[in-house]
Each structure stands twice: as structure tokens, then as C-alpha cells.
Design an enzyme around this catalytic site. Structure first.
Site, PDB file in Angstrom:
ATOM      1  N   HIS A 254      45.827  30.361  38.961  1.00 15.39           N
ATOM      2  CA  HIS A 254      46.281  30.526  37.583  1.00 15.39           C
ATOM      3  C   HIS A 254      46.589  31.997  37.327  1.00 15.39           C
ATOM      4  O   HIS A 254      45.746  32.870  37.529  1.00 15.39           O
ATOM      5  CB  HIS A 254      45.221  30.016  36.608  1.00 15.39           C
ATOM      6  CG  HIS A 254      45.111  28.524  36.619  1.00 15.39           C
ATOM      7  ND1 HIS A 254      43.931  27.849  36.529  1.00 15.39           N
ATOM      8  CD2 HIS A 254      46.079  27.570  36.736  1.00 15.39           C
ATOM      9  CE1 HIS A 254      44.169  26.536  36.580  1.00 15.39           C
ATOM     10  NE2 HIS A 254      45.457  26.354  36.712  1.00 15.39           N
ATOM     11  N   GLU A 257      44.405  34.758  35.235  1.00 18.43           N
ATOM     12  CA  GLU A 257      42.989  34.966  35.543  1.00 18.43           C
ATOM     13  C   GLU A 257      42.836  36.161  36.489  1.00 18.43           C
ATOM     14  O   GLU A 257      42.463  36.032  37.649  1.00 18.43           O
ATOM     15  CB  GLU A 257      42.410  33.657  36.101  1.00 18.43           C
ATOM     16  CG  GLU A 257      42.505  32.535  35.074  1.00 18.43           C
ATOM     17  CD  GLU A 257      42.333  31.123  35.636  1.00 18.43           C
ATOM     18  OE1 GLU A 257      41.933  30.992  36.804  1.00 18.43           O
ATOM     19  OE2 GLU A 257      42.603  30.162  34.899  1.00 18.43           O
ATOM     20  N   ARG A 309      50.004  30.906  32.626  1.00 20.78           N
ATOM     21  CA  ARG A 309      49.042  30.217  33.498  1.00 20.78           C
ATOM     22  C   ARG A 309      49.680  29.596  34.744  1.00 20.78           C
ATOM     23  O   ARG A 309      49.119  29.625  35.836  1.00 20.78           O
ATOM     24  CB  ARG A 309      48.372  29.124  32.680  1.00 20.78           C
ATOM     25  CG  ARG A 309      47.566  28.093  33.470  1.00 20.78           C
ATOM     26  CD  ARG A 309      47.011  27.070  32.481  1.00 20.78           C
ATOM     27  NE  ARG A 309      46.491  25.880  33.094  1.00 20.78           N
ATOM     28  CZ  ARG A 309      45.196  25.673  33.386  1.00 20.78           C
ATOM     29  NH1 ARG A 309      44.312  26.607  33.142  1.00 20.78           N
ATOM     30  NH2 ARG A 309      44.800  24.534  33.915  1.00 20.78           N
ATOM     31  N   HIS A 379      38.494  31.164  39.899  1.00 18.25           N
ATOM     32  CA  HIS A 379      39.220  31.107  38.634  1.00 18.25           C
ATOM     33  C   HIS A 379      38.428  31.904  37.597  1.00 18.25           C
ATOM     34  O   HIS A 379      37.372  32.450  37.883  1.00 18.25           O
ATOM     35  CB  HIS A 379      39.334  29.655  38.157  1.00 18.25           C
ATOM     36  CG  HIS A 379      40.274  28.800  38.959  1.00 18.25           C
ATOM     37  ND1 HIS A 379      41.467  28.357  38.461  1.00 18.25           N
ATOM     38  CD2 HIS A 379      40.208  28.323  40.232  1.00 18.25           C
ATOM     39  CE1 HIS A 379      42.091  27.625  39.381  1.00 18.25           C
ATOM     40  NE2 HIS A 379      41.345  27.589  40.471  1.00 18.25           N
ATOM     41  N   GLU A 453      34.322  29.529  38.354  1.00 24.48           N
ATOM     42  CA  GLU A 453      34.877  30.158  37.156  1.00 24.48           C
ATOM     43  C   GLU A 453      34.093  31.443  36.918  1.00 24.48           C
ATOM     44  O   GLU A 453      32.921  31.408  36.550  1.00 24.48           O
ATOM     45  CB  GLU A 453      34.750  29.240  35.935  1.00 24.48           C
ATOM     46  CG  GLU A 453      35.464  27.899  36.057  1.00 24.48           C
ATOM     47  CD  GLU A 453      36.958  27.979  35.767  1.00 24.48           C
ATOM     48  OE1 GLU A 453      37.440  29.079  35.390  1.00 24.48           O
ATOM     49  OE2 GLU A 453      37.637  26.956  35.929  1.00 24.48           O
TER      50      GLU A 453
END
Ligand SMILES: *[C@@H]1O[C@H](CO)[C@@H](O)[C@H](O)[C@H]1NC(C)=O
Ligand SMILES: *[C@@H]1O[C@H](CO)[C@@H](O)[C@H](O)[C@H]1NC(C)=O
Ligand SMILES: *[C@@H]1O[C@H](CO)[C@@H](O)[C@H](O)[C@H]1NC(C)=O
Ligand SMILES: [Zn+2]
Length: 493
Positions: A254, A257, A309, A379, A453
Site C-alpha cells: 500500500h 504506508e 493506497r 503494512h 501492521e
């Protein structure tokens, strides 16, 4: 009628219409700058400029949020033409402007909160950044703040304004390096630092530098090209022992990020520059690093829209650009939490592996002689350590092993840097999302497949200042060490 005006008019309609049933996938790290005010329209890279109206923004057409409604978008305007890479100078003036845009944290314990947020999102007044079972982070457009505030008050929905002016944060996020750093860069032979978010050129230059400097253990391979023709580069670190396990790590699926490529390149630097002093656990692994899976999107976030994104491949006949690469992988593709609408931020693509970037990753993993035992994709944000399945609320038969390794990684991260990570199956901790790279990797028999994440939990969100890079990357590396220890332990057993 101008599209923007249509959006506002449709707001009136929604205020009158009653509540719809809601099956809202809580989309983590979702929704870029579609429909946000722009200083100028975002210039589309194209070679046939006569076919493309430069004043038509491709980011402002979404009047329906497709994650609520899987109808195809019906907007047809211009056909995006084959792109070319734009020069930096002309990009400066065409950035999406997020002045006055706010980030709110909204608890969703009240029944109606998700319904109301869903409606506001479909009317393009807000977008969602991240969410879990109890909270959603939403971006509120400047001219919608008054109305959204009123609606929340009326519905007794609490909210907390976390960022007052997003553009201010964006402006402060990635300051230029000071003179000492620049001087250091020149002496080092590459421009990469972990004091700044770097452009793709610096990242790829760094990979090439390492391959040239440590040819005995480091090699670089271009495994494919992005839609706009940029290299998709993998770096391998290995001492060539036949007994080594193989681990695949990627970042930057993405675009927005930024902490993800920064963290993955930090790992590369740690291992390549200190290989001889590293632990046997680290040395007994063939490391494969792909720091920027989505180079076109990544560059676009630097030049045009900080919150982009997806990738940048247009769909013939549609004016919306880009596919969510993390909905395009070929295991249970097309299921929940992905959209068939090309204007959606979770657009899954026209078919599985329709995108050159996701296809390059899959082709490489399938055809290389390496036998991967772990796949980790980085991410942001939210601080989660997630394992399959993502496509539905289910876990693989060996999930206990993944849970155990995940928890020991989270514990290592916490004791190294203090950040708390939530560990669990992604569909359970967050929401179902089909077509993710971790599900596909797991389906290929790669046992330890994780989506991580990174920081933070929503204070800065995607706009994490550069001063956080080193601490986030360092604690993450502590987690990676634990993984390598576990893999070596399993080898002995
Ligand atoms: C959900 O998000 C909130 C706010 O960001 C956070 O405090 C909470 O720990 C999260 N829940 C889980 C299970 O991670
Ligand atoms: C706010 O609500 C009023 C009606 O209550 C409406 O006229 C106006 O267009 C709305 N503004 C936005 C930005 O939706
Ligand atoms: C790959 O590794 C797994 C687990 O270590 C093993 O079961 C499998 O036989 C290996 N496959 C090949 C082709 O080496
Ligand atoms: Zn992501």
C-alpha cells in the site's frame, strides 16, 4: 453538474433517507484522498495528453462507497491513457491539499455508529483510515466538519479529534535532511537513511549499493516491472548454506504506508552491514526482501497524493485508477472485504493477479528454487500481528503454531521498544478481506504467513513523523529475530 457539486447534493438526499442495513467491512488502512479538495487537479501521467483532460481529477468521482454496495461504478468520463513517468518539477504544484481535513477517533460501541459512518462515507463526506472491533478512525473533509459534528451529536456518537489539520501534519512529516546527514550520505555511497522517508530512487540505489559492496552474500534481482515501468526489486542476503531456511519479506504493497518500506530497508541494512557479527539464527536464513511492492503508488504518494493506497494501473474505459494489490492475490479472490468497483480503495482488480505488481510477487515465490517457510508483509497502521485467514472468519489447521510464534514476536517487540501489538487471525481481529497476500502465501504452503501492521495506533496514523522510523524499525527487528530463532528451533526438532 460538476462532480463535486453532485456529491454535496446527494448529501441532502441521504439526510432524508432512512437507515439501510449495513454490512460494513471494517477496512483497516483504507481510503485515500478521493473527493478531497485539491490545489489543482492531480495531473495524470499520460502520453496522449489530447485524450485526457488535465483538469479532471481522477480522485473525486466516488459517490458511492463500494464496500457497502458491490455495484459497478457507472461513471465514464475519459479513458486514461498509457502513462509515462512525470518529471519532478511539474508535480510540485499538483498535490492534493488536505488543509482543514481532520482525523477523528470514533468508538463504535453504540449500535448506530457504524451505520452512520457508513452513510457518511457513501456520501463522500468522510473516509475511513483504520478500524477494529471497537474503534474507527475517520477523516472528515473540511467543509463537512460542521454537518458531521451535528449528526454525531444528534445520534449521541462520541468522537475525539486526533488531528486538527492533516495538511499541517503532512507538511511536518518528512523534513529535509540536515547538512551533516547529506554529507554522510555522500561518503557512504548511497543516499538511504532512517531519518527520512526516501524516494524510490534512493531505496533502489541502496539495494544496488549493498549488492556491489557485499557480493559474497548480497544479490539484487528485478523480478518484474510495475505498470508505469518501474523496477520491482528483490534483495537476497544469504551465505549460501544448503541447510538455510528461506524467509520472504515485503513492504509497500500500500503506497501511503511509508513506515513499511522504511522498516524493511532498516532490516536489510542491519543484516547486510553486520552479517559476520549476526547470530546464527539470522545467518541460517536466506533472506529475501522486497521493500517496495508498489513503486508507482509509492512515488505517487510523494509527488501527488500523500494518501494514495492502490497501484496506478487504469482500467480501460474507466476514469478511476488503481487496484488494491492486497485484494488482488489469487486465493479466494473476490470474496468479502474487497470491491468490484474500480473507484473503490479496495478494488480487487478485474481478475486475480490482474496487476503486474502482485503477479510479479506470486510468480517469483512460485518459481524460485527457494522453499519459503515464512512470508511477512509489512503494512501500517494499528499495531497488529495478523495471521490467516483473512478471506473469512476462520483459521488454518496449524494456527496454534502461528499464534505462538506471533505472540513471541509481539512480546519481543514490546520488550524492545514498548509498543503493544495485538496478535490474532486477521478476519477476527479486524474484518474479513479476501485477496490478501498473506492468505495466498499460506495457500502456497508457506507455514508462517503474517501481516504486520506497524505503528502507530492512530495518533499520527499514516502520517508518522520521521523521528519514529528508527524506534519502530528497531523494535520490529527484535520481532524478526525471534521469528528466525523459532525457525531454527523447528529445524532442529
Ligand atoms: C482497537 O483500537 C483502539 C483505538 O485505536 C485500541 O485502543 C484498541 O486496543 C484496539 N483493539 C484491539 C483489540 O487491538
Ligand atoms: C450541510 O447540511 C446542510 C443542510 O442541513 C446542507 O445544505 C449542506 O449542503 C451540507 N453541507 C455539506 C458539506 O454536506
Ligand atoms: C520445503 O520445506 C518444507 C518444510 O520444511 C518441506 O516439507 C518440503 O518438503 C520442502 N519442499 C521442497 C521442494 O524442498
Ligand atoms: Zn496496508
Amino acid at each position: 453538474m460538476p462532480v463535486a457539486m453532485k456529491v454535496w447534493v446527494s448529501t441532502l438526499v441521504f439526510l432524508v433517507v432512512g437507515s439501510e442495513a449495513l454490512t460494513v467491512p471494517l477496512i483497516n488502512d483504507l481510503e485515500p484522498g478521493k473527493g478531497w479538495p485539491q490545489r489543482n487537479s492531480v495531473k495524470q501521467p499520460n502520453t496522449h495528453s489530447e485524450e485526457v483532460d488535465p483538469f479532471v481529477s481522477t480522485t473525486e468521482f466516488t459517490t458511492e462507497d463500494p464496500s457497502f454496495n458491490n455495484e459497478e461504478a457507472t461513471v465514464t468520463n475519459n479513458v486514461a491513457a498509457p502513462p509515462k513517468i512525470i518529471a519532478r518539477a511539474e508535480e510540485i504544484e499538483s498535490k492534493v491539499d488536505y488543509s482543514g481535513t481532520q482525523l477523528w477517533k470514533v468508538p463504535t460501541d453504540k449500535n448506530n455508529a457504524r451505520v452512520v459512518i457508513g452513510r457518511l462515507r457513501r456520501r463522500n463526506l468522510i473516509s475511513t483510515w483504520s478500524g477494529n472491533q471497537t474503534y474507527i478512525d475517520i477523516l472528515v473533509k473540511p467543509n463537512a466538519i460542521e454537518n458531521v459534528t451535528r449528526i454525531f451529536k444528534r445520534e449521541s456518537i462520541d468522537f475525539n479529534i486526533v488531528i486538527e489539520d492533516l495538511q499541517k501534519r503532512i507538511n511536518e512529516e518528512n523534513p529535509p535532511l540536515d547538512e551533516n546527514e547529506v554529507e554522510l550520505q555522500d561518503r557512504r555511497g548511497h543516499r538511504m537513511t532512517w531519518k527520512q522517508y526516501h524516494r524510490l530512487e534512493d531505496i533502489h540505489g541502496f539495494l544496488d549499493y549493498l549488492a556491489k559492496t557485499y557480493p559474497a552474500i548480497v544479490s539484487v534481482k528485478t523480478i518484474g516491472k510495475s505498470y508505469e515501468g518501474r523496477d520491482i526489486k528483490i534483495l537476497r542476503i544469504s551465505d549460501g548454506k544448503a541447510t538455510n531456511k528461506a524467509v520472504f519479506i515485503d513492504g509497500g504493497i500500500h503506497a501511503r504506508e511509508w513506515i513499511s518500506p522504511a522498516t524493511v530497508t532498516f532490516f536489510i541494512n542491519q543484516i547486510a552491514e553486520n552479517f559476520d557479527e549476526e547470530s546464527d539464527d539470522v545467518k541460517n536464513i536466506d533472506w529475501y526482501f522486497l521493500p517496495v511492492v508498489n513503486p508507482d503508488g509509492y512515488e505517487f504518494t510523494h509527488t501527488s497524493d500523500r494518501l494514495w493506497r492502490k497501484n496506478r494501473k487504469p482500467l480501460l474505459g474507466r476514469q478511476c485508477i488503481g487496484t488494491d494489490l492486497n485484494r488482488n492475490f489469487g486465493y479466494r479472490w473476490g470474496g468479502r472485504g474487497s470491491s468490484s468497483n474500480p473507484c473503490s480503495d479496495i478494488y480487487r482488480g478485474s481478475r486475480m493477479f490482474s496487476e503486474p505488481e502482485s503477479k510479479a510477487v506470486a510468480d517469483f515465490i512460485k518459481t524460485t528454487s527457494a522453499n519459503f517457510t515464512a512470508y511477512i508483509t509489512y503494512h501500517s497502521y494499528g499495531q497488529y500481528l495478523l495471521y490467516p485467514w483473512g478471506y473469512e472468519n476462520a483459521v488454518p489447521p496449524d494456527y496454534i503454531d502461528l499464534d505462538e510464534v506471533g505472540k513471541s514476536m509481539a512480546e519481543a517487540i514490546r520488550s524492545a521498544g514498548g509498543s503493544q501489538y495485538t496478535v490474532g487471525a486477521s478476519s477476527k481481529v479486524l474484518y474479513p478481506a479476501a485477496g490478501g497476500s498473506d492468505d495466498w502465501a499460506k495457500s502456497q504452503g508457506i507455514k508462517y504467513s503474517f501481516t504486520i501492521e506497524l505503528s502507530d495506533t492512530g495518533h499520527y496514523g499514516f502520517i508518522l513523523p520521521t523521528s519514529f522510523i528508527e524506534s519502530v524499525a528497531k523494535e520490529s527487528f527484535a520481532g524478526l529475530r525471534v521469528l528466525s530463532r523459532q525457525l531454527n528451533k523447528n529445524l532442529i526438532n
